[in-house]
Design a protein around this motif. Sequence first.
Motif, PDB file in Angstrom:
ATOM      1  N   GLY A 292     116.543 -13.232  77.830  1.00 45.07           N
ATOM      2  CA  GLY A 292     116.813 -12.251  78.757  1.00 45.07           C
ATOM      3  C   GLY A 292     116.504 -10.954  78.462  1.00 45.07           C
ATOM      4  N   LEU A 293     115.918 -10.841  77.202  1.00 47.31           N
ATOM      5  CA  LEU A 293     115.845  -9.357  76.772  1.00 47.31           C
ATOM      6  C   LEU A 293     114.428  -9.197  76.059  1.00 47.31           C
ATOM      7  N   VAL A 294     113.706  -7.878  76.036  1.00 46.64           N
ATOM      8  CA  VAL A 294     112.779  -7.761  75.053  1.00 46.64           C
ATOM      9  C   VAL A 294     113.164  -6.896  73.943  1.00 46.64           C
ATOM     10  N   THR A 295     112.743  -7.228  72.781  1.00 49.11           N
ATOM     11  CA  THR A 295     112.961  -6.346  71.560  1.00 49.11           C
ATOM     12  C   THR A 295     111.881  -5.613  70.927  1.00 49.11           C
ATOM     13  N   GLY A 296     110.505  -5.916  71.207  1.00 50.67           N
ATOM     14  CA  GLY A 296     109.370  -5.222  70.724  1.00 50.67           C
ATOM     15  C   GLY A 296     109.083  -3.953  71.624  1.00 50.67           C
ATOM     16  N   PRO A 297     108.013  -3.313  70.880  1.00 49.62           N
ATOM     17  CA  PRO A 297     107.144  -2.160  71.589  1.00 49.62           C
ATOM     18  C   PRO A 297     107.469  -1.986  73.181  1.00 49.62           C
ATOM     19  N   THR A 298     108.018  -0.859  73.633  1.00 52.13           N
ATOM     20  CA  THR A 298     108.259  -0.937  75.120  1.00 52.13           C
ATOM     21  C   THR A 298     107.067  -0.021  75.996  1.00 52.13           C
ATOM     22  N   ALA A 299     107.499  -0.136  77.061  1.00 49.22           N
ATOM     23  CA  ALA A 299     106.420   0.591  78.000  1.00 49.22           C
ATOM     24  C   ALA A 299     106.362   2.262  77.507  1.00 49.22           C
ATOM     25  N   TRP A 300     107.406   2.678  77.054  1.00 50.48           N
ATOM     26  CA  TRP A 300     107.547   3.861  76.684  1.00 50.48           C
ATOM     27  C   TRP A 300     106.485   4.073  75.407  1.00 50.48           C
ATOM     28  N   ASP A 301     106.446   3.182  74.292  1.00 49.50           N
ATOM     29  CA  ASP A 301     105.590   3.051  73.464  1.00 49.50           C
ATOM     30  C   ASP A 301     104.201   2.966  73.871  1.00 49.50           C
ATOM     31  N   GLY A 302     103.954   2.144  74.797  1.00 48.64           N
ATOM     32  CA  GLY A 302     102.701   2.271  75.330  1.00 48.64           C
ATOM     33  C   GLY A 302     102.084   3.614  76.105  1.00 48.64           C
ATOM     34  N   TYR A 303     103.207   4.274  76.696  1.00 47.54           N
ATOM     35  CA  TYR A 303     102.970   5.433  76.944  1.00 47.54           C
ATOM     36  C   TYR A 303     102.615   6.536  76.259  1.00 47.54           C
ATOM     37  N   ALA A 304     103.522   6.705  75.330  1.00 47.07           N
ATOM     38  CA  ALA A 304     103.469   7.661  74.217  1.00 47.07           C
ATOM     39  C   ALA A 304     102.019   7.571  73.360  1.00 47.07           C
ATOM     40  N   ALA A 305     101.691   6.242  73.281  1.00 43.76           N
ATOM     41  CA  ALA A 305     100.371   6.227  72.529  1.00 43.76           C
ATOM     42  C   ALA A 305      99.303   6.689  73.262  1.00 43.76           C
ATOM     43  N   ILE A 306      99.277   6.359  74.595  1.00 41.88           N
ATOM     44  CA  ILE A 306      98.170   6.679  75.530  1.00 41.88           C
ATOM     45  C   ILE A 306      98.208   8.169  75.686  1.00 41.88           C
ATOM     46  N   VAL A 307      99.456   8.917  75.684  1.00 43.11           N
ATOM     47  CA  VAL A 307      99.457  10.385  75.804  1.00 43.11           C
ATOM     48  C   VAL A 307      98.754  11.200  74.602  1.00 43.11           C
ATOM     49  N   ALA A 308      98.750  10.461  73.458  1.00 41.16           N
ATOM     50  CA  ALA A 308      98.012  11.007  72.330  1.00 41.16           C
ATOM     51  C   ALA A 308      96.652  10.653  72.410  1.00 41.16           C
ATOM     52  N   ALA A 309      96.478   9.515  72.950  1.00 42.81           N
ATOM     53  CA  ALA A 309      94.897   9.153  72.997  1.00 42.81           C
ATOM     54  C   ALA A 309      94.235  10.011  73.992  1.00 42.81           C
ATOM     55  N   GLU A 310      94.821  10.223  75.060  1.00 44.33           N
ATOM     56  CA  GLU A 310      94.453  11.431  76.019  1.00 44.33           C
ATOM     57  C   GLU A 310      93.990  12.524  75.267  1.00 44.33           C
ATOM     58  N   ALA A 311      94.962  13.068  74.450  1.00 46.97           N
ATOM     59  CA  ALA A 311      94.649  14.411  73.743  1.00 46.97           C
ATOM     60  C   ALA A 311      93.534  14.297  72.901  1.00 46.97           C
ATOM     61  N   CYS A 312      93.240  13.218  72.308  1.00 46.76           N
ATOM     62  CA  CYS A 312      91.974  12.764  71.497  1.00 46.76           C
ATOM     63  C   CYS A 312      90.845  12.848  72.266  1.00 46.76           C
ATOM     64  N   LEU A 313      90.898  12.539  73.299  1.00 44.30           N
ATOM     65  CA  LEU A 313      89.835  12.316  74.299  1.00 44.30           C
ATOM     66  C   LEU A 313      89.243  13.688  74.628  1.00 44.30           C
ATOM     67  N   LYS A 314      90.232  14.358  74.974  1.00 37.33           N
ATOM     68  CA  LYS A 314      90.192  15.828  75.536  1.00 37.33           C
ATOM     69  C   LYS A 314      89.608  16.530  74.351  1.00 37.33           C
ATOM     70  N   SER A 315      89.958  16.395  73.070  1.00 38.34           N
ATOM     71  CA  SER A 315      89.572  17.042  71.726  1.00 38.34           C
ATOM     72  C   SER A 315      88.105  16.839  72.014  1.00 38.34           C
ATOM     73  N   ALA A 316      87.698  15.498  72.007  1.00 39.52           N
ATOM     74  CA  ALA A 316      86.140  15.198  71.796  1.00 39.52           C
ATOM     75  C   ALA A 316      85.406  15.765  72.764  1.00 39.52           C
ATOM     76  N   GLU A 317      85.797  16.076  74.030  1.00 45.94           N
ATOM     77  CA  GLU A 317      85.116  16.465  75.187  1.00 45.94           C
ATOM     78  C   GLU A 317      84.740  18.059  74.810  1.00 45.94           C
ATOM     79  N   PHE A 318      86.001  18.885  74.445  1.00 52.11           N
ATOM     80  CA  PHE A 318      85.925  20.241  74.392  1.00 52.11           C
ATOM     81  C   PHE A 318      85.897  20.822  73.179  1.00 52.11           C
TER      82      PHE A 318
END
Length: 335
Positions: A292-318
């Motif tokens: 009844g529980l999960v112990t691995g990388p969370t949705a928060w970790d998924g979110y934090a990774a994509i926030v950094a990824a989006e900053a990378c993509l913005k840097s590529a664009e501008f």
Amino acid sequence: MKTLQVGVIGIGAIGRSHVKRLSKQVSGVRVVAVSDVNREAAKQIAAAHGAAFFESASDLITDKAVEAVLVCASDATHEQYVLECIAEGKFVFCEKPLSETSQGCKNILEAEIKTNRRLVQVGFMRRYDSGYRSLKDTAERMLGAPLMVHCAHRNASPGANYETRINVTGVAIHEIDVMRWLLRDEYVSAQIRNARTSGYVERGQIDPQLILLQTRGGTLISIETFMHCRYGYDIQCEIVGENGTACLPQPTEVVTKMNGVCEQLIQADWRERFHDAYNLELQEWVDGVTHGLVTGPTAWDGYAAIVAAEACLKSAEFGTIEPVQLPNRPALYEL
Ligand code: ISE
């Protein structure tokens, strides 16, 4: 012992290998349902594993026999399927990226926070790799403050749907996550620089690229992403600390010396390189979900990774150095 009944959505390369490992290498679990837009392939895999084939992934998610779900379908579908699993109150293991956008991840976080339970785990398997685990341990015990990290992530050749943004959202996303975990730090800025593009690039993509991330603590991380290196799958990571350096151990392959030549095989792809990490990741997920529980990388970790990824993509664009702005961690995801 109880057997967890899971449904798998998406049986491309990673989904197929997860079905195989759930059937043969992971204990306490049975694949009871399979769905994929490629119906014939899904029917075959379902038949080979004694599982039911579902035309619609949404029907698989709501089916009573399915206790938990693996989302391995194309990146653009992740958000929808994960939200449907949360709405059903079912545990869901989602391959990376959790969503291709930070807004998509936010929608998932909001839905999960409302249930007040962690239902989602993201497939950041490197946290389960023995090499990364020893590197983290060594760095923490011996290196002193981490000053810089040099990473390389090379694939022999890309898949059919390859486009430049995948260098970040599908490839460097692993380093982006594993460095947060290894350094116990968050990012403040991101930048991408293009290298000279390889002549093996086929449809105008930009490859290789160099990502530079800086953390709150000041550590500067370089990540080379190279999808046309041609010689095999190659993952490198070197931490430069105040007291010395530490390198990610390389997979052990036999070295032969014959006819005046010294040779060592290089692994072909991520399935071979992270074989054991994938097994451990899914075994721990199955064991946790059964209790009844999960112990691995969370949705928060998924979110934090994509926030950094989006900053990378913005840097590529501008062509800019972009700030990475991560809100405060909600209580559900406290460490
Ligand atoms: C591949 O597409 C993946 O999803 C793997 O996780 C990653 O390690 C690999 O480099 C990618 O090409």
